[in-house]
Design a protein around this motif. Sequence first.
Motif, PDB file in Angstrom:
ATOM      1  N   TYR A  42      -7.617   3.670 -11.497  1.00 62.93           N
ATOM      2  CA  TYR A  42      -8.677   2.969 -10.771  1.00 62.93           C
ATOM      3  C   TYR A  42      -8.556   3.255  -9.274  1.00 62.93           C
ATOM      4  O   TYR A  42      -7.452   3.358  -8.736  1.00 62.93           O
ATOM      5  N   ARG A  43      -9.710   3.375  -8.623  1.00 60.13           N
ATOM      6  CA  ARG A  43      -9.721   3.626  -7.177  1.00 60.13           C
ATOM      7  C   ARG A  43      -8.947   2.548  -6.419  1.00 60.13           C
ATOM      8  O   ARG A  43      -8.224   2.853  -5.478  1.00 60.13           O
ATOM      9  N   ILE A  44      -9.104   1.295  -6.819  1.00 58.47           N
ATOM     10  CA  ILE A  44      -8.454   0.190  -6.117  1.00 58.47           C
ATOM     11  C   ILE A  44      -6.935   0.333  -6.192  1.00 58.47           C
ATOM     12  O   ILE A  44      -6.225   0.060  -5.224  1.00 58.47           O
ATOM     13  N   GLN A  45      -6.416   0.782  -7.329  1.00 57.52           N
ATOM     14  CA  GLN A  45      -4.974   0.949  -7.464  1.00 57.52           C
ATOM     15  C   GLN A  45      -4.476   2.086  -6.577  1.00 57.52           C
ATOM     16  O   GLN A  45      -3.433   1.978  -5.939  1.00 57.52           O
ATOM     17  N   ALA A  46      -5.234   3.174  -6.538  1.00 57.25           N
ATOM     18  CA  ALA A  46      -4.858   4.296  -5.669  1.00 57.25           C
ATOM     19  C   ALA A  46      -4.864   3.856  -4.206  1.00 57.25           C
ATOM     20  O   ALA A  46      -3.946   4.199  -3.447  1.00 57.25           O
ATOM     21  N   ALA A  47      -5.864   3.080  -3.819  1.00 60.31           N
ATOM     22  CA  ALA A  47      -5.947   2.604  -2.432  1.00 60.31           C
ATOM     23  C   ALA A  47      -4.775   1.678  -2.100  1.00 60.31           C
ATOM     24  O   ALA A  47      -4.177   1.776  -1.028  1.00 60.31           O
ATOM     25  N   LYS A  48      -4.438   0.789  -3.028  1.00 60.50           N
ATOM     26  CA  LYS A  48      -3.299  -0.117  -2.814  1.00 60.50           C
ATOM     27  C   LYS A  48      -1.990   0.663  -2.695  1.00 60.50           C
ATOM     28  O   LYS A  48      -1.144   0.347  -1.860  1.00 60.50           O
ATOM     29  N   ASP A  49      -1.826   1.677  -3.528  1.00 60.15           N
ATOM     30  CA  ASP A  49      -0.606   2.493  -3.483  1.00 60.15           C
ATOM     31  C   ASP A  49      -0.471   3.209  -2.141  1.00 60.15           C
ATOM     32  O   ASP A  49       0.605   3.235  -1.537  1.00 60.15           O
ATOM     33  N   VAL A  50      -1.576   3.791  -1.670  1.00 60.06           N
ATOM     34  CA  VAL A  50      -1.553   4.486  -0.379  1.00 60.06           C
ATOM     35  C   VAL A  50      -1.281   3.502   0.746  1.00 60.06           C
ATOM     36  O   VAL A  50      -0.484   3.768   1.642  1.00 60.06           O
ATOM     37  N   LEU A  51      -1.910   2.349   0.697  1.00 61.11           N
ATOM     38  CA  LEU A  51      -1.712   1.327   1.727  1.00 61.11           C
ATOM     39  C   LEU A  51      -0.260   0.859   1.752  1.00 61.11           C
ATOM     40  O   LEU A  51       0.356   0.759   2.812  1.00 61.11           O
ATOM     41  N   GLN A  52       0.318   0.608   0.587  1.00 65.22           N
ATOM     42  CA  GLN A  52       1.706   0.166   0.508  1.00 65.22           C
ATOM     43  C   GLN A  52       2.650   1.236   1.044  1.00 65.22           C
ATOM     44  O   GLN A  52       3.577   0.946   1.795  1.00 65.22           O
ATOM     45  N   SER A  53       2.401   2.474   0.695  1.00 65.75           N
ATOM     46  CA  SER A  53       3.235   3.577   1.171  1.00 65.75           C
ATOM     47  C   SER A  53       3.140   3.714   2.683  1.00 65.75           C
ATOM     48  O   SER A  53       4.149   3.898   3.375  1.00 65.75           O
ATOM     49  N   PHE A  54       1.931   3.602   3.213  1.00 68.57           N
ATOM     50  CA  PHE A  54       1.718   3.719   4.659  1.00 68.57           C
ATOM     51  C   PHE A  54       2.428   2.597   5.407  1.00 68.57           C
ATOM     52  O   PHE A  54       3.152   2.840   6.371  1.00 68.57           O
ATOM     53  N   VAL A  55       2.238   1.380   4.961  1.00 70.33           N
ATOM     54  CA  VAL A  55       2.842   0.227   5.643  1.00 70.33           C
ATOM     55  C   VAL A  55       4.363   0.293   5.583  1.00 70.33           C
ATOM     56  O   VAL A  55       5.040   0.005   6.570  1.00 70.33           O
ATOM     57  N   SER A  56       4.920   0.696   4.457  1.00 77.33           N
ATOM     58  CA  SER A  56       6.375   0.761   4.347  1.00 77.33           C
ATOM     59  C   SER A  56       6.970   1.859   5.217  1.00 77.33           C
ATOM     60  O   SER A  56       8.160   1.825   5.528  1.00 77.33           O
ATOM     61  N   SER A  57       6.156   2.815   5.641  1.00 79.53           N
ATOM     62  CA  SER A  57       6.653   3.890   6.501  1.00 79.53           C
ATOM     63  C   SER A  57       6.505   3.583   7.987  1.00 79.53           C
ATOM     64  O   SER A  57       6.956   4.373   8.819  1.00 79.53           O
ATOM     65  N   LEU A  58       5.888   2.460   8.328  1.00 79.78           N
ATOM     66  CA  LEU A  58       5.704   2.111   9.740  1.00 79.78           C
ATOM     67  C   LEU A  58       7.042   1.741  10.380  1.00 79.78           C
ATOM     68  O   LEU A  58       7.878   1.096   9.750  1.00 79.78           O
ATOM     69  N   PRO A  59       7.230   2.135  11.623  1.00 81.38           N
ATOM     70  CA  PRO A  59       8.477   1.796  12.312  1.00 81.38           C
ATOM     71  C   PRO A  59       8.502   0.320  12.700  1.00 81.38           C
ATOM     72  O   PRO A  59       7.450  -0.285  12.926  1.00 81.38           O
ATOM     73  N   ALA A  60       9.690  -0.239  12.765  1.00 77.88           N
ATOM     74  CA  ALA A  60       9.843  -1.610  13.274  1.00 77.88           C
ATOM     75  C   ALA A  60       9.807  -1.498  14.794  1.00 77.88           C
ATOM     76  O   ALA A  60      10.797  -1.167  15.422  1.00 77.88           O
ATOM     77  N   ASP A  61       8.648  -1.733  15.357  1.00 77.38           N
ATOM     78  CA  ASP A  61       8.427  -1.523  16.780  1.00 77.38           C
ATOM     79  C   ASP A  61       7.761  -2.771  17.354  1.00 77.38           C
ATOM     80  O   ASP A  61       6.720  -3.197  16.856  1.00 77.38           O
ATOM     81  N   ASP A  62       8.344  -3.335  18.400  1.00 76.00           N
ATOM     82  CA  ASP A  62       7.800  -4.560  18.995  1.00 76.00           C
ATOM     83  C   ASP A  62       6.414  -4.357  19.592  1.00 76.00           C
ATOM     84  O   ASP A  62       5.677  -5.315  19.768  1.00 76.00           O
ATOM     85  N   GLU A  63       6.057  -3.120  19.899  1.00 76.78           N
ATOM     86  CA  GLU A  63       4.749  -2.855  20.502  1.00 76.78           C
ATOM     87  C   GLU A  63       3.672  -2.534  19.463  1.00 76.78           C
ATOM     88  O   GLU A  63       2.526  -2.355  19.798  1.00 76.78           O
ATOM     89  N   LEU A  64       4.057  -2.428  18.189  1.00 78.34           N
ATOM     90  CA  LEU A  64       3.116  -2.085  17.124  1.00 78.34           C
ATOM     91  C   LEU A  64       2.643  -3.352  16.418  1.00 78.34           C
ATOM     92  O   LEU A  64       3.439  -4.120  15.890  1.00 78.34           O
ATOM     93  N   ASN A  65       1.341  -3.558  16.435  1.00 73.10           N
ATOM     94  CA  ASN A  65       0.726  -4.725  15.807  1.00 73.10           C
ATOM     95  C   ASN A  65      -0.254  -4.232  14.753  1.00 73.10           C
ATOM     96  O   ASN A  65      -1.176  -3.490  15.051  1.00 73.10           O
TER      97      ASN A  65
END
Length: 96
Positions: A42-65
């Motif tokens: 399902y498209r929704i599952q693919a979108a959720k997977d990409v979103l989860q992967s993207f968010v988990s790769s974000l750096p822990a940065d105090d300036e990133l909101n």
Amino acid sequence: MKRLLVTTALLLYLAPAQAQTYVQLILDASGSMWNKLGSGEYRIQAAKDVLQSFVSSLPADDELNVGLRVYGSRVRALDAGACEDSELFVPMAGVD
């Protein structure tokens, strides 16, 4: 004049370090996202997977909101107000 140049250079150097970055992620949760891709997923599952992967790769940065807006999750596509169906589920704040 030399002092002015040094001060200006210092401000230019410090300015980017203090700048806040705001990113709003948008997830389409409208009815069309329940259609299947060629893979059968399902498209929704693919979108959720990409979103989860993207968010988990974000750096822990105090300036990133980062925030999350979801489109099409409350009003059916053919109902009145469907085009305005957008809600900020996660306010733009630090990465958590």
